[in-house]
Design a protein around this motif. Sequence first.
Motif, PDB file in Angstrom:
ATOM      1  N   UNK A  84       0.099  -0.173  14.418  1.00  0.00           N
ATOM      2  CA  UNK A  84      -0.119  -0.791  13.112  1.00  0.00           C
ATOM      3  C   UNK A  84       0.937  -0.343  12.110  1.00  0.00           C
ATOM      4  N   UNK A  85       1.252   0.942  12.124  1.00  0.00           N
ATOM      5  CA  UNK A  85       2.209   1.463  11.151  1.00  0.00           C
ATOM      6  C   UNK A  85       3.611   0.913  11.378  1.00  0.00           C
ATOM      7  N   UNK A  86       4.062   0.888  12.637  1.00  0.00           N
ATOM      8  CA  UNK A  86       5.389   0.341  12.921  1.00  0.00           C
ATOM      9  C   UNK A  86       5.444  -1.144  12.583  1.00  0.00           C
ATOM     10  N   UNK A  87       4.366  -1.865  12.899  1.00  0.00           N
ATOM     11  CA  UNK A  87       4.298  -3.292  12.586  1.00  0.00           C
ATOM     12  C   UNK A  87       4.391  -3.501  11.076  1.00  0.00           C
ATOM     13  N   UNK A  88       3.780  -2.606  10.325  1.00  0.00           N
ATOM     14  CA  UNK A  88       3.754  -2.721   8.864  1.00  0.00           C
ATOM     15  C   UNK A  88       5.115  -2.453   8.242  1.00  0.00           C
ATOM     16  N   UNK A  89       5.806  -1.429   8.717  1.00  0.00           N
ATOM     17  CA  UNK A  89       7.000  -0.968   7.993  1.00  0.00           C
ATOM     18  C   UNK A  89       8.323  -1.480   8.558  1.00  0.00           C
ATOM     19  N   UNK A  90       8.313  -2.096   9.742  1.00  0.00           N
ATOM     20  CA  UNK A  90       9.581  -2.459  10.365  1.00  0.00           C
ATOM     21  C   UNK A  90       9.925  -3.933  10.177  1.00  0.00           C
ATOM     22  N   UNK A  91      11.080  -4.187   9.595  1.00  0.00           N
ATOM     23  CA  UNK A  91      11.738  -5.482   9.685  1.00  0.00           C
ATOM     24  C   UNK A  91      12.746  -5.394  10.828  1.00  0.00           C
ATOM     25  N   UNK A  92      13.158  -6.541  11.407  1.00  0.00           N
ATOM     26  CA  UNK A  92      14.128  -6.489  12.503  1.00  0.00           C
ATOM     27  C   UNK A  92      15.361  -5.657  12.134  1.00  0.00           C
ATOM     28  N   UNK A  93      15.721  -4.732  13.020  1.00  0.00           N
ATOM     29  CA  UNK A  93      16.885  -3.894  12.797  1.00  0.00           C
ATOM     30  C   UNK A  93      16.604  -2.596  12.070  1.00  0.00           C
ATOM     31  N   UNK A  94      15.387  -2.443  11.518  1.00  0.00           N
ATOM     32  CA  UNK A  94      15.035  -1.181  10.865  1.00  0.00           C
ATOM     33  C   UNK A  94      14.934  -0.066  11.898  1.00  0.00           C
ATOM     34  N   UNK A  95      15.086   1.158  11.420  1.00  0.00           N
ATOM     35  CA  UNK A  95      15.211   2.307  12.324  1.00  0.00           C
ATOM     36  C   UNK A  95      14.100   3.335  12.100  1.00  0.00           C
ATOM     37  N   UNK A  96      13.670   3.924  13.194  1.00  0.00           N
ATOM     38  CA  UNK A  96      12.738   5.051  13.182  1.00  0.00           C
ATOM     39  C   UNK A  96      13.407   6.189  13.952  1.00  0.00           C
TER      40      UNK A  96
ATOM     41  N   UNK B  84      -1.642   5.117  -0.840  1.00  0.00           N
ATOM     42  CA  UNK B  84      -2.473   3.952  -1.134  1.00  0.00           C
ATOM     43  C   UNK B  84      -1.716   2.639  -0.940  1.00  0.00           C
ATOM     44  N   UNK B  85      -0.502   2.560  -1.421  1.00  0.00           N
ATOM     45  CA  UNK B  85       0.264   1.316  -1.321  1.00  0.00           C
ATOM     46  C   UNK B  85       0.514   0.938   0.135  1.00  0.00           C
ATOM     47  N   UNK B  86       0.755   1.935   0.965  1.00  0.00           N
ATOM     48  CA  UNK B  86       0.999   1.670   2.380  1.00  0.00           C
ATOM     49  C   UNK B  86      -0.285   1.222   3.072  1.00  0.00           C
ATOM     50  N   UNK B  87      -1.414   1.814   2.707  1.00  0.00           N
ATOM     51  CA  UNK B  87      -2.685   1.385   3.307  1.00  0.00           C
ATOM     52  C   UNK B  87      -2.970  -0.077   2.981  1.00  0.00           C
ATOM     53  N   UNK B  88      -2.665  -0.494   1.774  1.00  0.00           N
ATOM     54  CA  UNK B  88      -2.927  -1.879   1.378  1.00  0.00           C
ATOM     55  C   UNK B  88      -2.199  -2.870   2.273  1.00  0.00           C
ATOM     56  N   UNK B  89      -1.041  -2.484   2.775  1.00  0.00           N
ATOM     57  CA  UNK B  89      -0.283  -3.359   3.681  1.00  0.00           C
ATOM     58  C   UNK B  89      -0.722  -3.163   5.137  1.00  0.00           C
ATOM     59  N   UNK B  90      -0.942  -1.909   5.523  1.00  0.00           N
ATOM     60  CA  UNK B  90      -1.301  -1.622   6.924  1.00  0.00           C
ATOM     61  C   UNK B  90      -2.640  -2.243   7.299  1.00  0.00           C
ATOM     62  N   UNK B  91      -3.554  -2.298   6.343  1.00  0.00           N
ATOM     63  CA  UNK B  91      -4.882  -2.828   6.670  1.00  0.00           C
ATOM     64  C   UNK B  91      -4.825  -4.324   6.979  1.00  0.00           C
TER      65      UNK B  91
END
Length: 372
Positions: free
Chosen positions: A87-99, A235-242
Amino acid sequence: MAMLSAKVPGAVSLAWGLPSFRTPQYIREGVIERLNQDPDAGKYTLPDGLPEFRELVAAKHLAETGIQVSPDDNIMITAGNMQGLNTMFHTMLDPGDEIILTDPCFPSHIQQIILFNGKAVYWPLDEANNWRLNLETLPSLITDKTQAIVLVSPSNPTGKIFTKEELLLVGEIAFQHNIFVIIDDPYSSFTYENKEKFFNLASVKKYQEHIVYLHSFSKAYAMSGWRLGYMIMPQELKQEAIKVHDATMICAPRISQLAGIVALSSPSPHKEEYSSILAKRRALMAERLTNIPHIFSWQKPEGAYYMFPQIVTNHKNSTSFAIDLLNNAKVTVTPGSAFGPSGEHHVRMAYCVDEDTINIAFDRIENYFSIK
């Protein structure tokens, strides 16, 4: 390797990080009681989980870290850490983003990042110093595409516990670059004689808005099949991850959340029992590895329940070595290459299995290499 092993009659496996322990009795009995009493036990929960459970998680986090979090704003119940990370990777990653991942690292982290068209950036650990963090090289890996650094301590596959000083530096680097640190924590209950060394970066208030903390019930509570964990995040990240969580699975299974409520509402004496048993298994595996220095070179893990020995006998690569060992000695190990480039020429062995399995596996390894 687990699937290949299932096709080899009589194979013994050191490959899968599945605790041999049964879910503690107080949890099993508590769930039965709630199933009998709760008319809603078979229904959905809110996407972020049962309010009672989230409140217990907040209390646990405060007791362990000294950090106050909001059950409503910061906590989401997940179907284990793997689903939480997905869920977290799906939330924060656009194509080409890096972890950024420590190398070696947990293979599913690599796979999940690739699934979302992200890029896994490998941060090699210092094997010569028992896999310590190489902080000198971290800043050079961070780019404008970097979203987060993932840490697992104690580590899978090395068993390394990263020091407080190292983790504080990682936190500061992430803070200065305005990126997240994602803490995947399945193993903090298993630190053996190194309890004083363990440090949770989520206990530093300065970095609270830059940390995602995930805890799993799979290992410490022997609940791998219940699929249960939780995430604590800004909080802001939870609003998107949920939104992602709701769209993919609605909620973690309610019956598992009821089990989690029972687990967190009661003392956990089983953790000390598990840790004591695992320490004996670690000592046994260390003894057996010491007897075969012509096959493996190894370093003592500080936590978790894995050994990550280097293959010193003649071999082509870790995958062919592992498959040969399975087919000819009927012993299953995990090829080190699965854990990133630095894992090549190693194998992972799990000592969460019973002592008989460990002894049978090493008897077969010794026998195979004596006649090979």
